[in-house]
Design a protein around this motif. Structure first.
Motif, PDB file in Angstrom:
ATOM      1  N   LEU A  74       0.865  -1.156   0.009  1.00  0.00           N
ATOM      2  CA  LEU A  74       0.003   0.195  -0.097  1.00  0.00           C
ATOM      3  C   LEU A  74       0.888   1.091  -0.030  1.00  0.00           C
ATOM      4  CD1 LEU A  74      -2.706   1.529   0.661  1.00  0.00           C
ATOM      5  CD2 LEU A  74      -2.615   1.101   2.728  1.00  0.00           C
ATOM      6  N   VAL A  75       0.723   2.106  -0.809  1.00  0.00           N
ATOM      7  CA  VAL A  75       1.562   3.250  -1.026  1.00  0.00           C
ATOM      8  C   VAL A  75       0.531   4.505  -1.522  1.00  0.00           C
ATOM      9  CG1 VAL A  75       3.624   2.069  -1.739  1.00  0.00           C
ATOM     10  CG2 VAL A  75       2.045   3.021  -3.606  1.00  0.00           C
TER      11      VAL A  75
ATOM     12  N   ALA B 242       4.286   7.801  -5.277  1.00  0.00           N
ATOM     13  CA  ALA B 242       5.265   6.864  -4.601  1.00  0.00           C
ATOM     14  C   ALA B 242       5.678   5.654  -5.572  1.00  0.00           C
ATOM     15  CB  ALA B 242       4.787   6.099  -3.617  1.00  0.00           C
ATOM     16  N   SER B 243       6.782   5.119  -5.388  1.00  0.00           N
ATOM     17  CA  SER B 243       7.405   3.906  -6.187  1.00  0.00           C
ATOM     18  C   SER B 243       7.362   2.652  -5.576  1.00  0.00           C
ATOM     19  CB  SER B 243       8.739   4.255  -6.499  1.00  0.00           C
ATOM     20  OG  SER B 243       8.958   5.366  -7.465  1.00  0.00           O
ATOM     21  N   LEU B 244       7.061   1.679  -6.375  1.00  0.00           N
ATOM     22  CA  LEU B 244       7.127   0.231  -5.740  1.00  0.00           C
ATOM     23  C   LEU B 244       8.048  -0.677  -6.845  1.00  0.00           C
ATOM     24  CD1 LEU B 244       3.708  -0.989  -4.446  1.00  0.00           C
ATOM     25  CD2 LEU B 244       5.620  -0.690  -3.158  1.00  0.00           C
ATOM     26  N   ARG B 245       8.649  -1.484  -6.476  1.00  0.00           N
ATOM     27  CA  ARG B 245       9.415  -2.546  -7.313  1.00  0.00           C
ATOM     28  C   ARG B 245       8.951  -3.978  -6.881  1.00  0.00           C
ATOM     29  NH1 ARG B 245      13.899  -1.698 -10.237  1.00  0.00           N
ATOM     30  NH2 ARG B 245      15.047  -3.702 -10.879  1.00  0.00           N
ATOM     31  N   LEU B 246       8.328  -4.379  -8.049  1.00  0.00           N
ATOM     32  CA  LEU B 246       7.862  -5.877  -7.790  1.00  0.00           C
ATOM     33  C   LEU B 246       8.706  -6.756  -8.385  1.00  0.00           C
ATOM     34  CD1 LEU B 246       4.126  -5.497  -9.299  1.00  0.00           C
ATOM     35  CD2 LEU B 246       4.953  -5.244  -6.891  1.00  0.00           C
ATOM     36  N   SER B 247       8.862  -7.926  -7.919  1.00  0.00           N
ATOM     37  CA  SER B 247       9.835  -8.785  -8.374  1.00  0.00           C
ATOM     38  C   SER B 247       9.163 -10.384  -8.409  1.00  0.00           C
ATOM     39  CB  SER B 247      10.993  -9.007  -7.141  1.00  0.00           C
ATOM     40  OG  SER B 247      12.062 -10.024  -8.032  1.00  0.00           O
ATOM     41  N   CYS B 248       9.608 -11.056  -9.384  1.00  0.00           N
ATOM     42  CA  CYS B 248       8.960 -12.285  -9.924  1.00  0.00           C
ATOM     43  C   CYS B 248      10.076 -13.164  -9.797  1.00  0.00           C
ATOM     44  CB  CYS B 248       8.345 -12.597 -11.116  1.00  0.00           C
ATOM     45  SG  CYS B 248       7.672 -14.144 -11.614  1.00  0.00           S
ATOM     46  N   ALA B 249      10.470 -14.247  -8.883  1.00  0.00           N
ATOM     47  CA  ALA B 249      11.361 -15.452  -8.898  1.00  0.00           C
ATOM     48  C   ALA B 249      10.825 -16.530  -9.445  1.00  0.00           C
ATOM     49  CB  ALA B 249      11.690 -15.685  -7.295  1.00  0.00           C
ATOM     50  N   ALA B 250      11.531 -17.148 -10.519  1.00  0.00           N
ATOM     51  CA  ALA B 250      11.201 -18.576 -11.099  1.00  0.00           C
ATOM     52  C   ALA B 250      12.039 -19.371 -10.787  1.00  0.00           C
ATOM     53  CB  ALA B 250      11.408 -18.069 -12.632  1.00  0.00           C
ATOM     54  N   SER B 251      11.544 -20.575 -10.835  1.00  0.00           N
ATOM     55  CA  SER B 251      12.248 -21.916 -10.662  1.00  0.00           C
ATOM     56  C   SER B 251      12.444 -22.662 -11.999  1.00  0.00           C
ATOM     57  CB  SER B 251      11.638 -22.881  -9.399  1.00  0.00           C
ATOM     58  OG  SER B 251      10.206 -23.149  -9.894  1.00  0.00           O
TER      59      SER B 251
ATOM     60  N   VAL C 227       1.166   2.807 -18.714  1.00  0.00           N
ATOM     61  CA  VAL C 227       2.202   2.683 -17.738  1.00  0.00           C
ATOM     62  C   VAL C 227       3.467   3.077 -18.557  1.00  0.00           C
ATOM     63  CG1 VAL C 227       1.006   1.059 -16.467  1.00  0.00           C
ATOM     64  CG2 VAL C 227       2.870   0.398 -18.298  1.00  0.00           C
ATOM     65  N   LYS C 228       3.480   3.526 -19.753  1.00  0.00           N
ATOM     66  CA  LYS C 228       4.653   3.701 -20.340  1.00  0.00           C
ATOM     67  C   LYS C 228       5.476   5.154 -19.702  1.00  0.00           C
ATOM     68  CE  LYS C 228       4.222   2.422 -24.689  1.00  0.00           C
ATOM     69  NZ  LYS C 228       3.871   2.103 -26.142  1.00  0.00           N
ATOM     70  N   GLY C 229       6.694   5.084 -19.828  1.00  0.00           N
ATOM     71  CA  GLY C 229       7.214   6.064 -19.074  1.00  0.00           C
ATOM     72  C   GLY C 229       7.501   6.145 -17.692  1.00  0.00           C
ATOM     73  N   ARG C 230       6.512   5.427 -16.892  1.00  0.00           N
ATOM     74  CA  ARG C 230       6.354   5.239 -15.539  1.00  0.00           C
ATOM     75  C   ARG C 230       6.924   3.878 -15.188  1.00  0.00           C
ATOM     76  NH1 ARG C 230       1.617   5.154 -12.807  1.00  0.00           N
ATOM     77  NH2 ARG C 230       0.339   4.443 -14.820  1.00  0.00           N
ATOM     78  N   PHE C 231       6.898   2.854 -15.558  1.00  0.00           N
ATOM     79  CA  PHE C 231       7.068   1.602 -15.337  1.00  0.00           C
ATOM     80  C   PHE C 231       8.309   0.788 -16.035  1.00  0.00           C
ATOM     81  CE2 PHE C 231       2.793  -0.152 -13.369  1.00  0.00           C
ATOM     82  CZ  PHE C 231       2.664   1.032 -12.923  1.00  0.00           C
ATOM     83  N   THR C 232       9.119   0.150 -15.463  1.00  0.00           N
ATOM     84  CA  THR C 232      10.168  -0.505 -16.149  1.00  0.00           C
ATOM     85  C   THR C 232      10.370  -1.763 -16.037  1.00  0.00           C
ATOM     86  OG1 THR C 232      11.474   1.743 -16.226  1.00  0.00           O
ATOM     87  CG2 THR C 232      12.639  -0.258 -16.593  1.00  0.00           C
ATOM     88  N   ILE C 233      10.371  -2.901 -17.096  1.00  0.00           N
ATOM     89  CA  ILE C 233      10.290  -4.136 -16.808  1.00  0.00           C
ATOM     90  C   ILE C 233      11.926  -4.549 -16.944  1.00  0.00           C
ATOM     91  CG2 ILE C 233       9.790  -4.806 -19.013  1.00  0.00           C
ATOM     92  CD1 ILE C 233       8.569  -7.272 -18.063  1.00  0.00           C
ATOM     93  N   SER C 234      12.553  -5.311 -16.348  1.00  0.00           N
ATOM     94  CA  SER C 234      14.018  -5.955 -16.386  1.00  0.00           C
ATOM     95  C   SER C 234      13.993  -7.365 -15.855  1.00  0.00           C
ATOM     96  CB  SER C 234      14.880  -5.041 -15.536  1.00  0.00           C
ATOM     97  OG  SER C 234      14.524  -5.012 -14.174  1.00  0.00           O
ATOM     98  N   ARG C 235      14.944  -8.042 -16.334  1.00  0.00           N
ATOM     99  CA  ARG C 235      15.109  -9.263 -16.093  1.00  0.00           C
ATOM    100  C   ARG C 235      16.593  -9.545 -15.626  1.00  0.00           C
ATOM    101  NH1 ARG C 235      12.895 -13.037 -20.264  1.00  0.00           N
ATOM    102  NH2 ARG C 235      13.671 -14.828 -18.932  1.00  0.00           N
TER     103      ARG C 235
ATOM    104  N   VAL D 162      12.343 -11.284 -12.739  1.00  0.00           N
ATOM    105  CA  VAL D 162      12.033 -10.446 -13.441  1.00  0.00           C
ATOM    106  C   VAL D 162      11.331  -9.310 -12.703  1.00  0.00           C
ATOM    107  CG1 VAL D 162       9.925 -11.730 -14.170  1.00  0.00           C
ATOM    108  CG2 VAL D 162      10.955  -9.919 -15.492  1.00  0.00           C
ATOM    109  N   ASP D 163      11.536  -8.132 -12.857  1.00  0.00           N
ATOM    110  CA  ASP D 163      11.202  -7.001 -11.974  1.00  0.00           C
ATOM    111  C   ASP D 163      10.408  -6.023 -12.716  1.00  0.00           C
ATOM    112  OD1 ASP D 163      14.233  -6.902  -9.820  1.00  0.00           O
ATOM    113  OD2 ASP D 163      12.796  -8.284  -9.941  1.00  0.00           O
ATOM    114  N   LEU D 164       9.518  -5.259 -11.991  1.00  0.00           N
ATOM    115  CA  LEU D 164       8.709  -4.345 -12.674  1.00  0.00           C
ATOM    116  C   LEU D 164       8.878  -3.129 -11.553  1.00  0.00           C
ATOM    117  CD1 LEU D 164       6.825  -3.475 -14.864  1.00  0.00           C
ATOM    118  CD2 LEU D 164       4.870  -4.107 -13.202  1.00  0.00           C
ATOM    119  N   GLN D 165       9.587  -2.323 -11.978  1.00  0.00           N
ATOM    120  CA  GLN D 165       9.662  -0.968 -11.309  1.00  0.00           C
ATOM    121  C   GLN D 165       8.672   0.220 -11.725  1.00  0.00           C
ATOM    122  OE1 GLN D 165      12.423  -0.073  -9.179  1.00  0.00           O
ATOM    123  NE2 GLN D 165      10.940   1.919  -8.712  1.00  0.00           N
ATOM    124  N   MET D 166       8.076   0.404 -10.648  1.00  0.00           N
ATOM    125  CA  MET D 166       6.691   1.227 -10.878  1.00  0.00           C
ATOM    126  C   MET D 166       7.105   2.636 -10.223  1.00  0.00           C
ATOM    127  SD  MET D 166       3.922  -1.512 -10.413  1.00  0.00           S
ATOM    128  CE  MET D 166       3.884  -1.579  -8.499  1.00  0.00           C
TER     129      MET D 166
END
Length: 122
Positions: A11-12, A16-25, A64-72, A79-83
């Motif tokens: 909750l923000v 504000a900013s948040l960074r989501l992460s996704c871990a894969a097996s 979300v263009k210009g605000r979010f960035t996906i990276s791996r 794989v992360d999502l910087q918001m």
């Protein structure tokens, strides 16, 4: 087979900013294209961002263009999502997903995480 686990939601306040992460097996993470999708209450699931297996190509929803960035990081199988500059309309459950080929269509993805809640207050 790929198992995906998202983290980083919360909750923000607006702006504000948040960074989501996704871990894969699985040892084949580097061969999968990855996507982030979201679903708000009462709405259909929608595309947010996607990235190719190599990371060379990305694509974003216009909202979300210009605000979010996906990276791996293929070495870490994440794989992360910087918001950034979050808005109340970004409130949703966010899911990461994997498939063999790059796509922005949710129905083409084969593997899904359980989702992580993002709530942006005004």
């Amino acid at each position: 087979q790929v198992q995906l686990v998202e983290s980083g939601g919360g909750l923000v306040q607006a702006g504000a900013s948040l960074r989501l992460s996704c871990a894969a097996s699985g040892r084949t993470f580097s061969t999968y294209a990855m996507g982030w999708f979201r679903q708000a209450p009462g709405k259909e699931r929608e595309f947010v961002a996607a990235i190719t297996a190599s990371g060379a190509r990305t694509d974003y929803a216009d909202s979300v263009k210009g605000r979010f960035t996906i990276s791996r990081d293929n070495a870490k199988a994440t794989v992360d999502l910087q918001m950034n500059s979050l808005k109340p309309e970004d409130t949703a459950v966010y899911y990461c997903a994997a498939r063999w080929l790059f796509s922005v269509r949710d129905y083409e993805y084969d593997y899904w995480g359980q989702g992580t809640q993002v709530t942006v207050s005004s």
